[in-house]
Write a protein that holds these residues in place. Structure first.
Motif, short mmCIF file in Angstrom:
data_model
loop_
_atom_site.label_atom_id
_atom_site.label_comp_id
_atom_site.label_asym_id
_atom_site.label_seq_id
_atom_site.Cartn_x
_atom_site.Cartn_y
_atom_site.Cartn_z
N LEU A 63 -5.42 5.41 -11.55
CA LEU A 63 -4.16 6.16 -11.71
C LEU A 63 -3.59 6.56 -10.35
O LEU A 63 -2.38 6.43 -10.11
N ILE A 64 -4.48 7.00 -9.46
CA ILE A 64 -4.00 7.44 -8.13
C ILE A 64 -3.45 6.23 -7.35
O ILE A 64 -2.36 6.29 -6.79
N LEU A 65 -4.21 5.14 -7.36
CA LEU A 65 -3.75 3.95 -6.61
C LEU A 65 -2.44 3.43 -7.19
O LEU A 65 -1.54 3.02 -6.46
N HIS A 66 -2.32 3.47 -8.51
CA HIS A 66 -1.10 2.96 -9.12
C HIS A 66 0.09 3.88 -8.79
O HIS A 66 1.14 3.42 -8.33
N GLY A 67 -0.12 5.18 -9.02
CA GLY A 67 0.99 6.13 -8.84
C GLY A 67 1.43 6.25 -7.38
O GLY A 67 2.61 6.40 -7.10
N PHE A 68 0.45 6.22 -6.46
CA PHE A 68 0.81 6.47 -5.06
C PHE A 68 0.76 5.21 -4.19
O PHE A 68 1.03 5.26 -3.01
N GLY A 69 0.37 4.08 -4.79
CA GLY A 69 0.33 2.83 -4.04
C GLY A 69 1.27 1.79 -4.64
O GLY A 69 2.31 1.46 -4.06
N THR A 70 0.92 1.32 -5.83
CA THR A 70 1.71 0.24 -6.44
C THR A 70 3.17 0.62 -6.70
O THR A 70 4.09 -0.11 -6.34
N ILE A 71 3.34 1.81 -7.32
CA ILE A 71 4.71 2.21 -7.66
C ILE A 71 5.57 2.36 -6.40
O ILE A 71 6.67 1.78 -6.31
N PRO A 72 5.09 3.11 -5.38
CA PRO A 72 5.88 3.18 -4.15
C PRO A 72 6.15 1.81 -3.53
O PRO A 72 7.23 1.55 -3.03
N LEU A 73 5.17 0.90 -3.64
CA LEU A 73 5.36 -0.44 -3.07
C LEU A 73 6.49 -1.17 -3.82
O LEU A 73 7.40 -1.74 -3.20
N LEU A 74 6.44 -1.12 -5.14
CA LEU A 74 7.50 -1.78 -5.92
C LEU A 74 8.85 -1.13 -5.64
O LEU A 74 9.88 -1.80 -5.54
N PHE A 75 8.83 0.18 -5.48
CA PHE A 75 10.07 0.91 -5.18
C PHE A 75 10.61 0.46 -3.83
O PHE A 75 11.80 0.21 -3.66
N PHE A 76 9.69 0.29 -2.89
CA PHE A 76 10.07 -0.15 -1.54
C PHE A 76 10.67 -1.56 -1.60
O PHE A 76 11.69 -1.85 -0.98
N LEU A 77 10.02 -2.44 -2.37
CA LEU A 77 10.52 -3.82 -2.47
C LEU A 77 11.91 -3.84 -3.10
O LEU A 77 12.76 -4.66 -2.75
N GLY A 78 12.15 -2.91 -4.02
CA GLY A 78 13.45 -2.90 -4.70
C GLY A 78 14.53 -2.20 -3.91
O GLY A 78 15.71 -2.57 -3.99
N SER A 79 14.15 -1.18 -3.14
CA SER A 79 15.22 -0.36 -2.54
C SER A 79 15.14 -0.28 -1.02
O SER A 79 16.06 0.23 -0.38
N GLY A 80 14.02 -0.70 -0.44
CA GLY A 80 13.91 -0.64 1.02
C GLY A 80 13.46 0.72 1.53
O GLY A 80 13.42 0.94 2.74
#
Ligand code: ASP
Length: 478
Positions: A278-295
């Motif tokens: 949960l921690i890796l997903h919430g603070f790793g994967t999600i921010p990464l996907l957000f970064f890929l989408g929005s910079g």
């Protein structure tokens, strides 16, 4: 000289974030008081626990009461104010986000559970709940078909109170034991709890129709917009009770729980695997996907969502937290047309934390039972875990019930859910927090990606004769 400046800055910060700070204090007080009461006095009777939970129960009831009117009015008014292609574009972005995040959560869960292998240690006590027992013959297609049935409600008034659920039982006068599959009887039951998917679907269609009716539909459009605003005002009052409500809910839950030491000894590794995921997903994967989408990275937004996250933790319900989530995103300047679509739909079908937990739990149980599984089974687990998270309602421990279909994929009986029940209430709160966080971050991302579309919608609304098409329609008029 700088002191007064600093202190006024601090004062301003405290004032601005007072509700958030109070809610976090509520969570902490709930945990501390719960632990003190559990260990100093007791044992506590169910009646005493009910008294302690009472203020929290009232808070939950107030939040839940807002869900149906808020959901219907806000989706209808949001969709009604956009034209079909705009709402289609926003919906597509949201659905791509839901899909990517859920699949990556499941993959992460599977990677962790197969590397850590928490099921290979310890001895676990088994507890059972009625709900799981009753559902033990229901298979994946039954759950998925119920989902679609609920989407197409046959009575919209009924949908505000009940949802359809397939039940499979043995014919009368026949003992259940060893009864062949083909002799079981199917029946449909309407179970307590709003059919959120049916309401979402109906509101989308109603909103689209009102939008298409233009002048003729204006009165209805205004009605739903005003109703949604009224609901948000009530939400802002109810939210002020959240510090107290959350504190009482958590205290009661902690007093009620089984011995923590025993649970940690038996299910510690499983618990840690889900938590790490949960921690890796919430603070790793999600921010990464957000970064890929929005910079950009979303951490500053996560900070601003603290009050919502604390409410999700306290209530263990994405649906009950929904009014707070919408209110908070409004405060952060998100466009209501995006928020009012992405949050209600997300709270119903996008549950990354639940998807991750379903995959980890099923494979944990398989490891514990020493059932060997192939790569094909792992793929099947990832598909059913995704489906199970979509099918789970946004209420406390709903994931435990849909878990049955994931277990079925690994060839395990439904009653094996009993192995993980002891820690489920706590994991439920953490996965609900991640579920809600992912919906909120998704709204911010979709909002960022839809800025141009929304501007065009605004211009079209201001001057409907001068229809502006999107750049991919190659007809931009200014
Ligand atoms: N309690 C979760 C939610 O409301 C669902 C679950 O995982 O049980 O999001």
């Amino acid at each position: 000289m700088t002191r007064p400046k600093n202190s006024s800055k601090f004062k301003g910060f405290m004032q601005e974030n007072s509700l958030t700070i109070l809610t976090i204090i509520g969570v902490a007080v709930g945990i501390i008081v719960g632990l003190i009461l559990k260990n100093s006095t007791g044992p506590w009777t169910k009646r005493e626990i009910m008294y302690i939970a009472f203020p929290g129960e009232l808070f939950l009831r107030m939040l839940k009461c807002l869900i149906v009117p808020l959901l219907v009015s806000s989706i209808t008014s949001a969709i009604g104010s956009l034209d079909l292609s705009m709402s289609g574009r926003i919906a597509t972005r949201a659905i791509v986000y839901y899909f990517l995040t859920t699949v990556s959560a499941v993959i992460l869960g599977i990677v962790l559970v197969t590397t850590i292998r928490p099921g290979q240690v310890g001895q676990v006590d088994e507890f059972m709940t009625d709900d799981v027992e009753k559902n033990s013959k229901v298979l994946t297609p039954d759950t998925l078909m119920d989902l679609v049935r609920n989407m197409f409600s046959d009575n919209i008034v009924q949908a505000t109170m009940f949802q359809y659920r397939t039940e499979i039982s043995a014919p009368k006068n026949i003992t259940q034991k060893d009864l062949p599959m083909e002799l079981w009887e199917f029946s449909g039951k309407y179970k307590d709890g709003s059919n959120v998917l049916g309401l979402v679907m109906f509101s989308i269609i109603l909103g689209t129709t009102i939008g298409r009716m233009r002048e003729q539909g204006k009165l209805l459009q205004e009605f739903f917009t005003t109703l949604s605003e009224a609901m948000m005002i009530i939400t802002s009052w109810v939210i002020w009770i959240s510090p107290l409500g959350v504190a009482f809910l958590i205290t009661a839950k902690i007093i009620e729980m089984h011995s923590l030491v025993l649970v940690v000894q038996q299910l510690g590794w499983y618990f840690l695997t889900v938590m790490l995921g949960l921690i890796l997903h919430g603070f790793g994967t999600i921010p990464l996907l957000f970064f890929l989408g929005s910079g950009s990275l979303p951490y500053k937004y996560i900070g601003k969502l603290s009050q919502v996250l604390a409410t999700a933790f306290g209530t263990g319900s994405s649906s009950a937290t929904m009014p707070c989530t919408i209110k908070c995103l409004d405060g952060m300047g998100m466009d209501p047309r995006v928020t009012r679509f992405v949050i209600p739909v997300g709270a119903t079908i996008n549950m990354d934390g639940t998807a991750l937990y379903e995959a980890v739990a099923a494979l944990f149980i398989a490891q514990y039972r020493q059932v060997s599984y192939s790569f094909g089974t792992v793929i099947a687990v990832s598909i059913t875990a995704t489906a199970a998270s979509i099918g789970a309602a946004g209420i406390p421990q709903a994931g435990l019930v849909t878990m049955v279909m994931v277990l079925d994929t690994v060839g395990l009986p439904a009653k094996d859910v009993s192995l993980i029940i002891a820690v489920d209430w706590l994991l439920d709160r953490f996965r609900t927090t991640i579920n809600v966080m992912c919906d909120a971050i998704g709204t911010i991302l979709v909002n960022k990606l839809s800025v141009k579309d929304l501007e065009i919608a605004d211009r079209n609304a201001a001057d409907p004769h001068e229809l502006v098409e999107l750049s991919n329609g190659h007809e931009l008029k200014d």
